[in-house]
Design a protein around this motif. Structure first.
Motif, PDB file in Angstrom:
ATOM      1  N   ASP A   1     -13.288  11.991  -7.845  1.00 17.54           N
ATOM      2  CA  ASP A   1     -14.187  13.139  -7.905  1.00 17.54           C
ATOM      3  C   ASP A   1     -13.965  13.963  -9.153  1.00 17.54           C
ATOM      4  O   ASP A   1     -14.783  14.796  -9.508  1.00 17.54           O
ATOM      5  CB  ASP A   1     -13.958  14.048  -6.681  1.00 17.54           C
ATOM      6  CG  ASP A   1     -14.874  13.653  -5.545  1.00 17.54           C
ATOM      7  OD1 ASP A   1     -15.766  12.833  -5.771  1.00 17.54           O
ATOM      8  OD2 ASP A   1     -14.684  14.192  -4.446  1.00 17.54           O
TER       9      ASP A   1
ATOM     10  N   SER B   1     -34.216  14.033  -7.325  1.00 16.35           N
ATOM     11  CA  SER B   1     -33.343  12.863  -7.139  1.00 16.35           C
ATOM     12  C   SER B   1     -32.777  12.365  -8.450  1.00 16.35           C
ATOM     13  O   SER B   1     -32.815  11.187  -8.754  1.00 16.35           O
ATOM     14  CB  SER B   1     -34.116  11.739  -6.452  1.00 16.35           C
ATOM     15  OG  SER B   1     -34.512  12.141  -5.182  1.00 16.35           O
TER      16      SER B   1
ATOM     17  N   ARG C   1     -27.222  20.601 -10.304  1.00 16.24           N
ATOM     18  CA  ARG C   1     -25.799  20.637  -9.973  1.00 16.24           C
ATOM     19  C   ARG C   1     -24.992  21.169 -11.158  1.00 16.24           C
ATOM     20  O   ARG C   1     -23.807  21.433 -11.022  1.00 16.24           O
ATOM     21  CB  ARG C   1     -25.303  19.272  -9.525  1.00 16.24           C
ATOM     22  CG  ARG C   1     -25.487  18.165 -10.528  1.00 16.24           C
ATOM     23  CD  ARG C   1     -24.480  17.088 -10.289  1.00 16.24           C
ATOM     24  NE  ARG C   1     -23.163  17.640 -10.468  1.00 16.24           N
ATOM     25  CZ  ARG C   1     -22.030  17.054 -10.138  1.00 16.24           C
ATOM     26  NH1 ARG C   1     -22.040  15.890  -9.573  1.00 16.24           N
ATOM     27  NH2 ARG C   1     -20.865  17.615 -10.357  1.00 16.24           N
ATOM     28  N   TYR C   2     -25.631  21.287 -12.300  1.00 17.53           N
ATOM     29  CA  TYR C   2     -24.959  21.849 -13.471  1.00 17.53           C
ATOM     30  C   TYR C   2     -25.407  23.279 -13.763  1.00 17.53           C
ATOM     31  O   TYR C   2     -25.411  23.728 -14.895  1.00 17.53           O
ATOM     32  CB  TYR C   2     -25.135  20.931 -14.683  1.00 17.53           C
ATOM     33  CG  TYR C   2     -24.403  19.623 -14.476  1.00 17.53           C
ATOM     34  CD1 TYR C   2     -23.015  19.612 -14.369  1.00 17.53           C
ATOM     35  CD2 TYR C   2     -25.084  18.427 -14.331  1.00 17.53           C
ATOM     36  CE1 TYR C   2     -22.327  18.432 -14.139  1.00 17.53           C
ATOM     37  CE2 TYR C   2     -24.397  17.240 -14.101  1.00 17.53           C
ATOM     38  CZ  TYR C   2     -23.021  17.250 -14.005  1.00 17.53           C
ATOM     39  OH  TYR C   2     -22.329  16.087 -13.767  1.00 17.53           O
TER      40      TYR C   2
ATOM     41  N   ASP D   1     -15.981  19.204 -14.620  1.00 17.76           N
ATOM     42  CA  ASP D   1     -14.800  18.411 -14.298  1.00 17.76           C
ATOM     43  C   ASP D   1     -14.968  17.640 -13.007  1.00 17.76           C
ATOM     44  O   ASP D   1     -14.221  16.722 -12.722  1.00 17.76           O
ATOM     45  CB  ASP D   1     -13.572  19.316 -14.171  1.00 17.76           C
ATOM     46  CG  ASP D   1     -12.854  19.443 -15.489  1.00 17.76           C
ATOM     47  OD1 ASP D   1     -13.216  18.708 -16.421  1.00 17.76           O
ATOM     48  OD2 ASP D   1     -11.945  20.271 -15.583  1.00 17.76           O
ATOM     49  N   SER D   2     -15.919  18.047 -12.197  1.00 20.92           N
ATOM     50  CA  SER D   2     -16.035  17.460 -10.869  1.00 20.92           C
ATOM     51  C   SER D   2     -17.302  16.626 -10.746  1.00 20.92           C
ATOM     52  O   SER D   2     -18.356  16.983 -11.262  1.00 20.92           O
ATOM     53  CB  SER D   2     -16.051  18.581  -9.832  1.00 20.92           C
ATOM     54  OG  SER D   2     -16.352  18.035  -8.575  1.00 20.92           O
ATOM     55  N   LEU D   3     -17.173  15.517 -10.050  1.00 20.84           N
ATOM     56  CA  LEU D   3     -18.349  14.691  -9.786  1.00 20.84           C
ATOM     57  C   LEU D   3     -18.975  15.022  -8.437  1.00 20.84           C
ATOM     58  O   LEU D   3     -20.116  14.700  -8.180  1.00 20.84           O
ATOM     59  CB  LEU D   3     -17.974  13.211  -9.812  1.00 20.84           C
ATOM     60  CG  LEU D   3     -17.590  12.660 -11.179  1.00 20.84           C
ATOM     61  CD1 LEU D   3     -17.021  11.263 -11.049  1.00 20.84           C
ATOM     62  CD2 LEU D   3     -18.791  12.650 -12.106  1.00 20.84           C
ATOM     63  N   ALA D   4     -18.186  15.655  -7.587  1.00 17.87           N
ATOM     64  CA  ALA D   4     -18.706  16.003  -6.268  1.00 17.87           C
ATOM     65  C   ALA D   4     -19.568  17.255  -6.390  1.00 17.87           C
ATOM     66  O   ALA D   4     -19.304  18.117  -7.204  1.00 17.87           O
ATOM     67  CB  ALA D   4     -17.549  16.263  -5.320  1.00 17.87           C
TER      68      ALA D   4
ATOM     69  N   GLN E   1     -24.315   6.365 -12.277  1.00 14.97           N
ATOM     70  CA  GLN E   1     -24.680   6.721 -10.900  1.00 14.97           C
ATOM     71  C   GLN E   1     -25.952   5.961 -10.529  1.00 14.97           C
ATOM     72  O   GLN E   1     -26.861   5.859 -11.342  1.00 14.97           O
ATOM     73  CB  GLN E   1     -24.926   8.237 -10.830  1.00 14.97           C
ATOM     74  CG  GLN E   1     -25.023   8.764  -9.413  1.00 14.97           C
ATOM     75  CD  GLN E   1     -25.159  10.281  -9.352  1.00 14.97           C
ATOM     76  OE1 GLN E   1     -25.537  10.920 -10.322  1.00 14.97           O
ATOM     77  NE2 GLN E   1     -24.851  10.853  -8.204  1.00 14.97           N
TER      78      GLN E   1
ATOM     79  N   SER F   1     -30.029  11.284 -11.104  1.00 16.09           N
ATOM     80  CA  SER F   1     -28.650  10.793 -11.108  1.00 16.09           C
ATOM     81  C   SER F   1     -28.119  10.845 -12.541  1.00 16.09           C
ATOM     82  O   SER F   1     -28.883  11.023 -13.481  1.00 16.09           O
ATOM     83  CB  SER F   1     -28.570   9.378 -10.523  1.00 16.09           C
ATOM     84  OG  SER F   1     -29.391   8.486 -11.227  1.00 16.09           O
ATOM     85  N   TYR F   2     -26.823  10.714 -12.688  1.00 14.95           N
ATOM     86  CA  TYR F   2     -26.219  10.930 -13.999  1.00 14.95           C
ATOM     87  C   TYR F   2     -25.417   9.735 -14.489  1.00 14.95           C
ATOM     88  O   TYR F   2     -24.717   9.093 -13.705  1.00 14.95           O
ATOM     89  CB  TYR F   2     -25.296  12.156 -13.955  1.00 14.95           C
ATOM     90  CG  TYR F   2     -26.055  13.437 -13.785  1.00 14.95           C
ATOM     91  CD1 TYR F   2     -26.500  14.151 -14.888  1.00 14.95           C
ATOM     92  CD2 TYR F   2     -26.381  13.910 -12.518  1.00 14.95           C
ATOM     93  CE1 TYR F   2     -27.237  15.308 -14.743  1.00 14.95           C
ATOM     94  CE2 TYR F   2     -27.120  15.079 -12.354  1.00 14.95           C
ATOM     95  CZ  TYR F   2     -27.542  15.778 -13.476  1.00 14.95           C
ATOM     96  OH  TYR F   2     -28.275  16.904 -13.320  1.00 14.95           O
TER      97      TYR F   2
ATOM     98  N   LEU G   1     -12.974  14.532 -13.261  1.00 11.75           N
ATOM     99  CA  LEU G   1     -12.949  13.926 -14.593  1.00 11.75           C
ATOM    100  C   LEU G   1     -11.706  14.355 -15.360  1.00 11.75           C
ATOM    101  O   LEU G   1     -11.323  13.730 -16.328  1.00 11.75           O
ATOM    102  CB  LEU G   1     -14.191  14.324 -15.383  1.00 11.75           C
ATOM    103  CG  LEU G   1     -15.493  13.720 -14.874  1.00 11.75           C
ATOM    104  CD1 LEU G   1     -16.678  14.352 -15.569  1.00 11.75           C
ATOM    105  CD2 LEU G   1     -15.500  12.217 -15.091  1.00 11.75           C
TER     106      LEU G   1
END
Lengths: 474, 474
Positions: free
Chosen positions: B247, A448, A265-266, A247-250, B455, A450-451, B249
């Protein structure tokens, strides 16, 4: 919803064309597994790295979940909550070796997924496809919950829950629940649930059969066709920990990550966990009070809870550890379940190989010596007598009959093959990184990333479908 | 970072080629506005709706912020935190009217953005481009903080902070801060800051000049070239409220939204706000203790705080209201600032037009009657004497000289033009929706919007650049 319904019907018909002749109708399994009402709830995630060539093309497709993808084409496909990794694709000009022969790739290897339905599935692509080395193909394949397709072509196959198709080519075959195969071409074969089968033609054959009653306890289905059993129970309590992450992008790492290590990060990381140098924690891995020593890796869908890994340990896709201590360079194979409790911990000595799909459900403290191989179903220290052997002993045997295990062939070649693969996995994951570019592996190359996130249409005829997308380098 | 630096240099050179001859070097403004260290911090958002034809193509581009885009091509561009809306693009075969002549579109109208640098900018595309109706072009344009490009072609233009280019064609021209123009072709002109200029050749010309000392208080720059002043201060305290939204979703509306209304998930809605039937709250709008009556709309970048809108009220892009009560069908133009306080509230009667770029900074309670037109800079009730007029009076005048305003031409045509536009805006936004498909507008058509998030690369030569992306319908 019209388009998605039509697409699902289409996939069922394509897979059944191949599998009905060998006695499997996938319609029910597919319909039970796709909750069409939930298809609009999630974003699809595509990870891009600066170190891997990539190109994504999705068409007429529904796609969901999180991905690490390299060069990829998808066509008329439903792919749910799958990890499809393209970080070991071979570039144009690379030389591929098959049975002592070599051939050069005329273009960058590309992942094709056509008419497929994969659910909570990992497709990992260190490809061993001798048929067309330029294409990592899946075609019309149904892969159920938590199954692994590792480094191979599959066509018109059905993979049961928690099953693994390792290194191999499958054609129109059925893999039962929790079955593991690494056995080459399996055309028109049905592999029964709980079989662990490794065959190298002319060299060796390892064949273990879990008792059906045990498989029934770990992997089963309720009256409505929903997956249940002890594996499912184990995951259920922990699955919700992943949700806030999506749910979070941060993202802020909950633990210090060395510069030469990688934490996705996942991944879920809880409590007093720690990461050593050159370690790697893949997406959808779960750590809770877990200590990962230098060069260790926690692969997709693995769970490491109240456990310590000394260093250079490998927890393959879907491996699950609780109250377990691993010595140096221990290999825990796909979907293995090392289930200790506070007063019945598991200790594994250095250099030991825990075979894929091994279940150690400890009733008492269990200690496995150094340089051993363990397989099957173990509940007590005594059980190890017919479920383990020293690597040295195993290497010298030509025939083994022990409990449910049957082995024949060159024991030395079998063990050597495993050892080579362990070294390959450590190398590929960057466990031996020394600051030089040539020793970089996934842990360093994936840092590095990105998504890109895609949301399906929320209404109308195209509801739950994604737009056609091409993402490419310039 | 190499690629992004090269791209920024390239844009500066392209824009300067056109603007240096008329005395404007954009290099400093561009360099001050792009914080290259922040370019990797954000995702770019692209909104897809099931009701609008769309096709996105981005190449060699850095893109950031949130967008609602229809058919769109972007090339070699930096576009930061911009809203570029493609929901009024004309389809193939549509007939466009220009000066009484008509011409049919040979393909779907498409937005082109080439070599552009736009920052926190809204580009809204009810296009009036007679040059090539198939292309909504921006080309090499630098548009600074919170400027609006509304329905037009711009080429090689420089738009200052909080400026508005409305309905018009610009060519190689400079718009000062807080300047508003709706004046046709402005080739090689420099419009000074704070000018509000509406001209329809042969019909009328409305020309107001804010005192430079007032513009200096509201829009200015510090020694380092960073935007400051009262507008900036007003935004500053509230901008952080937007961050958590980006931040996350997950979205749950903080207030009930009627079925026929639209609340963007990227709007901030706080405290005791409410939305009436057929109302619309666009992305990046900010509501706090705001009551929006039926058919009212709050457009991008507007702020409505401690205020009530009776119904069918329009708050155009960048409009800001505090302690203000609007009667029925009040129009608040671009970037207008109606700044009341608890003991000095502002009341605006039904049918009144608040001209774009009007500042009402109330020192005492201020009441504006029904069916009035208000412009310029107002601090007291008395100030209205030279900054407002009844619509009826205005319609009958051919010349007006009042304070800083100069008007000449057909007052009736001027007022009628505004009234037509207000009706058009209400229609387009769905304020008159009655359940029939033909009366649907943005409020109804934009409801099922989904988002794609991109991103940028996080490291390497391509750091801060986005991949080349094509998103299209099948």
């Amino acid at each position: 919803m019209k388009s998605i319904s039509r697409l699902i019907d289409h996939i069922i018909s394509r897979v059944n064309v191949n599998l009905k002749p060998i006695g499997r109708d996938v319609e029910n399994a597919v319909r039970q597994s796709i909750r069409t009402d939930k298809l609009t709830k999630y974003y699809a995630y595509y990870a891009l790295s600066i170190d891997h060539p990539w190109y994504f093309r999705f068409q007429e497709s529904n796609l969901g979940g999180t991905y690490f993808l390299g060069k990829c084409e998808v066509d008329r496909s439903v792919v749910l909550m799958s990890d499809i990794r393209g970080d070991e694709l071979k570039p144009k000009g690379a030389v591929a070796y098959f049975n002592g022969m070599e051939t050069e790739l005329y273009q960058d290897e590309i992942i094709q997924v056509v008419n497929s339905f994969l659910i909570k599935t990992l497709v990992h692509n260190h490809s061993r496809n001798s048929e067309i080395p330029e294409y990592f193909r899946i075609l019309n394949t149904v892969a159920m919950h938590y199954s692994n397709i590792h480094g191979t072509t599959t066509e018109g196959a059905y993979l049961g829950a928690f099953s693994t198709a390792d290194l191999s080519v499958l054609h129109n075959c059925v893999l039962g629940d929790f079955a593991y195969v690494q056995a080459g071409d399996l055309s028109r074969k049905t592999i029964r649930s709980g079989r662990v089968w490794i065959r190298k033609q002319g060299e060796f054959e390892f064949d273990y059969a879990h008792d059906p009653s045990i498989i029934d306890r770990f992997v089963t289905y309720d009256d409505e066709g929903q997956l249940t059993g002890l594996f499912s129970d184990f995951l259920k309590g922990r699955r919700s920990d992943f949700l806030p992450m999506y749910d979070s992008l941060a993202f802020e790492s909950p633990v210090p990550v060395p510069d030469n290590a990688f934490l996705s990060r996942y991944a879920v990381v809880k409590d007093a966990s720690s990461l050593g140098d050159n370690s790697l924690v893949a997406q959808r891995a779960y750590l809770e009070n877990a200590k990962l020593g230098h060069g260790s890796n926690a692969q997709e869908n693995c769970f490491i809870i109240d456990s310590q890994l000394e260093g250079l340990d490998i927890i393959a896709h879907g491996g699950k550890l609780t109250y377990t201590k691993l010595g140096n360079k221990v290999f825990v194979g796909f979907n293995s379940f090392l289930h200790g409790e506070k007063w019945s911990g598991i200790t594994v000595g250095a250099g030991t190989i825990v075979m894929p799909h091994t279940i150690i459900d400890a009733k008492e403290p269990i200690t496995i010596p150094e340089n051993f191989i363990v397989w099957g179903y173990v509940r007590t220290q005594e059980d190890l007598e017919v479920h383990s052997m020293s690597l040295e002993d195993f290497s010298q045997r030509r025939v083994i009959r022990l409990g449910n295990l049957s082995f024949k062939g060159d024991g030395g070649a079998f063990i050597e093959g495993f050892r080579d693969r362990i070294e390959h996995i450590l190398l590929e994951n960057g466990a031996y990184y020394d600051g030089e570019r040539s020793t970089r592996g996934h842990a360093q190359r994936t840092q590095s990333v990105s998504y890109n996130l895609f949301q399906p249409y929320l209404a109308g005829e195209e509801e739950a479908m994604f737009p056609a997308i091409v993402v490419g380098s310039r």
